[in-house]
Design an enzyme around this catalytic site. Structure first.
Site, PDB file in Angstrom:
ATOM      1  N   THR A  68       0.830  -1.199   0.000  1.00 34.93           N
ATOM      2  CA  THR A  68       0.000   0.000   0.000  1.00 34.93           C
ATOM      3  C   THR A  68       0.870   1.257   0.000  1.00 34.93           C
ATOM      4  O   THR A  68       2.069   1.196   0.240  1.00 34.93           O
ATOM      5  CB  THR A  68      -0.932   0.005   1.215  1.00 34.93           C
ATOM      6  OG1 THR A  68      -0.146  -0.074   2.413  1.00 34.93           O
ATOM      7  CG2 THR A  68      -1.893  -1.186   1.167  1.00 34.93           C
ATOM      8  N   GLN A 108      -5.668   7.417   6.237  1.00 38.32           N
ATOM      9  CA  GLN A 108      -4.990   8.712   6.076  1.00 38.32           C
ATOM     10  C   GLN A 108      -4.882   9.042   4.586  1.00 38.32           C
ATOM     11  O   GLN A 108      -4.544   8.171   3.784  1.00 38.32           O
ATOM     12  CB  GLN A 108      -3.592   8.676   6.693  1.00 38.32           C
ATOM     13  CG  GLN A 108      -3.559   8.331   8.178  1.00 38.32           C
ATOM     14  CD  GLN A 108      -3.477   6.844   8.449  1.00 38.32           C
ATOM     15  OE1 GLN A 108      -3.721   6.020   7.567  1.00 38.32           O
ATOM     16  NE2 GLN A 108      -3.125   6.492   9.670  1.00 38.32           N
ATOM     17  N   ASP A 131      -5.373  13.607   8.111  1.00 31.70           N
ATOM     18  CA  ASP A 131      -3.986  13.905   7.738  1.00 31.70           C
ATOM     19  C   ASP A 131      -3.897  14.750   6.469  1.00 31.70           C
ATOM     20  O   ASP A 131      -3.109  14.469   5.566  1.00 31.70           O
ATOM     21  CB  ASP A 131      -3.184  12.609   7.548  1.00 31.70           C
ATOM     22  CG  ASP A 131      -2.937  11.888   8.854  1.00 31.70           C
ATOM     23  OD1 ASP A 131      -3.500  12.315   9.873  1.00 31.70           O
ATOM     24  OD2 ASP A 131      -2.184  10.907   8.851  1.00 31.70           O
ATOM     25  N   ASP A 158      -6.629  14.868  13.032  1.00 33.12           N
ATOM     26  CA  ASP A 158      -5.182  15.031  12.863  1.00 33.12           C
ATOM     27  C   ASP A 158      -4.831  15.698  11.539  1.00 33.12           C
ATOM     28  O   ASP A 158      -3.846  15.328  10.888  1.00 33.12           O
ATOM     29  CB  ASP A 158      -4.486  13.664  12.929  1.00 33.12           C
ATOM     30  CG  ASP A 158      -4.557  13.042  14.306  1.00 33.12           C
ATOM     31  OD1 ASP A 158      -5.058  13.702  15.231  1.00 33.12           O
ATOM     32  OD2 ASP A 158      -4.120  11.894  14.456  1.00 33.12           O
ATOM     33  N   ARG A 204      -1.230  31.769  14.963  1.00 30.64           N
ATOM     34  CA  ARG A 204      -1.319  33.184  15.338  1.00 30.64           C
ATOM     35  C   ARG A 204      -2.505  33.836  14.627  1.00 30.64           C
ATOM     36  O   ARG A 204      -2.587  33.827  13.407  1.00 30.64           O
ATOM     37  CB  ARG A 204      -0.017  33.902  14.965  1.00 30.64           C
ATOM     38  CG  ARG A 204      -0.014  35.386  15.271  1.00 30.64           C
ATOM     39  CD  ARG A 204       1.291  36.030  14.809  1.00 30.64           C
ATOM     40  NE  ARG A 204       1.336  37.452  15.115  1.00 30.64           N
ATOM     41  CZ  ARG A 204       0.833  38.401  14.334  1.00 30.64           C
ATOM     42  NH1 ARG A 204       0.260  38.067  13.179  1.00 30.64           N
ATOM     43  NH2 ARG A 204       0.920  39.668  14.694  1.00 30.64           N
TER      44      ARG A 204
END
Length: 286
Positions: A68, A108, A131, A158, A204
């Site tokens: 994979t 992912q 991801d 994530d 920020r």
């Protein structure tokens, strides 16, 4: 797109710029380390007009039968050079869990993996689910400084991760709903800052928006420079630990245990449980 990258010189004395005509480029793109100073420039002022997209996941079998792709191999775009810049472009991976029920692990699906030092992304979009944006380095011993200015990134778990030293300035980080039978649903940041790297991620003046249900939040404590506070994942904070005498300066350790909360964690310009399927595909034009 790949042919245009390949046509630029290696390590040029003057940086090169590739201007992309508006459109959807469905392919994977590899930008090697030798293409230093390369800029990708979207053809209009709107990143939604210029899209690079593909649909590999970590668990997608390689065509040659060698296994994979893995998380890194799933990336639509892989950018290795130092001094890389992208302006007003959408990077997307529109692989969906719902379309591939046979893949129960390896979900992912990276939109871009960027590994170079002094990388700049200006008004770009990063679309995916798990991801999405892999802000990383070429090696664990290297530091890669990356700056994301007024960008948009979305995902459901994530979706900003890696070991780069990255600043997200004035960005929108959007947590998508995820149909799972466990809590918390997911997380925005999952940095893997190396022990020898002084700084990790800084958000920020960013906005965290969501399509997910409301969340409960927790905070590690005074002195911890966490820009996003959310449940479920322990924060790493040398300053907070040092303040309590639990670690020496320059060391890090887990400073706070997780909170069991419901919901997702909201948590130089150059020229040249068990998860269920997610029902929605990233809108590359929307």
């Amino acid at each position: 797109m790949q042919e245009a990258v390949d046509a630029t010189p290696d390590r040029p004395a003057t940086p090169w710029t590739i201007a992309l005509a508006p459109g959807v480029y469905r392919e994977t793109v590899q930008i090697p380390e030798s293409k230093t100073g390369l800029t990708l420039l979207g053809g209009t002022g709107d990143p939604r007009d210029t899209v690079i997209v593909h649909d590999n996941a970590a668990g997608t079998p390689r065509p040659d039968g060698s296994g994979t792709y893995g998380t890194s191999g799933s990336a639509t775009v892989t950018a290795r050079p130092d001094g890389f810049t992208a302006r007003r472009i959408t990077f997307a991976n529109d692989w969906l869990r719902a379309d591939h029920p046979e893949i129960t692990s390896g979900t992912q699906a990276v939109a871009i993996k960027v590994m170079g030092d002094r990388s700049l992304f200006d008004r770009c979009r990063f679309l995916g689910h798990q991801d999405t944006l892999y802000a990383d380095t070429r090696h664990v011993s290297l530091t890669a400084r990356q700056f994301f200015h007024r960008c948009y990134a979305e995902g459901d778990v994530d979706f900003v991760f890696g070991r780069a030293t990255a600043v997200f300035n004035g960005c929108e980080l959007r947590t998508l709903d995820r149909d799972v039978d466990f809590t918390p649903y997911g997380f925005v940041f999952a940095p893997s800052t190396a022990a020898g790297t002084r700084y990790g991620y800084l958000a920020r003046r960013c906005r965290v928006t969501t399509t997910a249900p409301p969340v409960r939040t927790s905070w590690p404590g005074p002195g911890c420079p966490a820009a996003i506070r959310g449940p479920g994942r322990a924060w790493w904070c040398a300053r907070a630990c040092s303040a309590t005498g639990s670690t020496r300066p320059g060391r890090t350790r887990t400073c706070a245990s997780s909170t069991r909360g419901r919901g997702s964690s909201s948590g130089s310009t150059r020229t040249g449980g068990r998860a269920r399927p997610s029902p929605t595909r990233p809108s590359v034009r929307g």
